[in-house]
Design an enzyme around this catalytic site. Sequence first.
Site, PDB file in Angstrom:
ATOM      1  N   ASP A 124      18.159  12.369 -42.920  1.00 46.37           N
ATOM      2  CA  ASP A 124      17.026  11.904 -42.127  1.00 46.37           C
ATOM      3  C   ASP A 124      17.410  10.806 -41.135  1.00 46.37           C
ATOM      4  OD1 ASP A 124      14.310  12.072 -41.385  1.00 46.37           O
ATOM      5  OD2 ASP A 124      13.794  10.345 -42.624  1.00 46.37           O
ATOM      6  N   ASP A 162      15.768  19.364 -42.204  1.00 48.62           N
ATOM      7  CA  ASP A 162      16.162  18.487 -41.090  1.00 48.62           C
ATOM      8  C   ASP A 162      17.668  18.421 -40.867  1.00 48.62           C
ATOM      9  OD1 ASP A 162      13.468  17.928 -41.024  1.00 48.62           O
ATOM     10  OD2 ASP A 162      13.638  15.901 -41.810  1.00 48.62           O
TER      11      ASP A 162
END
Length: 444
Positions: A124, A162
């Site tokens: 992230d 992600d």
Amino acid sequence: MQPRSPRRLSAALAAMVLGAGLAVLAPGTGTAVAATTGHTISPSTRFFVPPPADGSVQQITKELKAGDLKDAKLLAEMEAVPSAVWLTGGTPAQVAKQVRTTLVEAALEGAEPVFVVYDIPGRDCSEYSAGGAADQAAYQSWVDAVASAVGKSHAVLLVEPDALGNEPSDCNLPTSAYPFTDAERTAEVGYAAGALEKDPNTSVYLDGTNPHWQAVPNITSRLLAAGVQQTQGFFLNVSNFRTNPELQDYGSWVSDCIAMVTDPSHWAYGHPEYCASQYYPATVDDFSTWSQTTAWYTQNMGDAVASTHYVVDTSRNGQGPNTMATYGGAPYDQSATAVAALMQGNWCNPTDAGLGVRPTARTGVPLLDAELWVKTPGQSDGQCDAAGGVRAWDYTAYTRPGWPTDAASQAQFDPLWGQVDPAAGAWFPQQALQLAQLAQPALR
């Protein structure tokens, strides 16, 4: 993005909330998971209902004590819907134990678990859900433990949300603070895919982002580099709010692009950059134009045959994405610049969101294997604020009593909810209740 804690609603609480409807909270009594072959999710699959999220029981109890039986029932029903189990770290021994425990619980339900593998180094971009393994070697050991614990069990595994959407170079961080490379990331995702795919009964999917993020050529290139063709396919919309029609168009385009650029006889062979996308000829924020990109693929596929499957996260997309346009009018009167910034951050704890389609493997769409609840409904995306770059607000145009007045406090404040949001993965009572109240289709 965090896992659920191993807690279940007590029978007494379930009875209080649902009365004669106690079965809503208990494991289902339908047909057990059918055997699958070829790493494919069977249409008859029943997905696993994990223990209630930490914080949900407390909120349900609070609603009951306040005499709000309707909202207590809605929240209880939300917790009774199948959703993913997040594997977010720990030692190899600890994550293996979590996997084995989940598999036992799923077997007792006659259901198949959905695991989210989420421990990539540099996770992230070191933002709200920062963390992950220390390095590539540590990550591989952790993945090996997951793969070993899964063994020959039936499971769906979503590898690293992600991770391909936000490669290290996308994070724009100095290497002194963020010493990760795109090559390492691709290798790590590929390693996880290969290790988890060895189980003949798993369905493994890689990060395909969402229709408002990576363009089709970009994500196609990254998926291929990470080995998507050795897996079942890719997943879309994890922890996001894009609508089902958008997801199905985008998913089909990515699969079409993969087919075109991997077919040696096709004119686009080896060139994902030639593929059309949601940005051209379509306009990303005007869905009425998306048929133009669909028509481009119809005209240009030739003999290429799309065969890469995908799954989508419908846990919070029942109302679609919040355009934030409301905040440009009275009483908020925010500037166009502020509204545009709010729109860019509308993935982070937006207001007016609702639960989406319940998990199912009967989608009616040939390459869409399943609609799943991946993001745990009711868990915060993080402390969505101006300091994190996802909020903008003119407090001279609109404020309320009790809101912060100094710049430092305002930077940590979320004006959309009128509070400092819980940390990523923590229970967010106000959001949880709104998701249940605005569910589409509605909860019973």
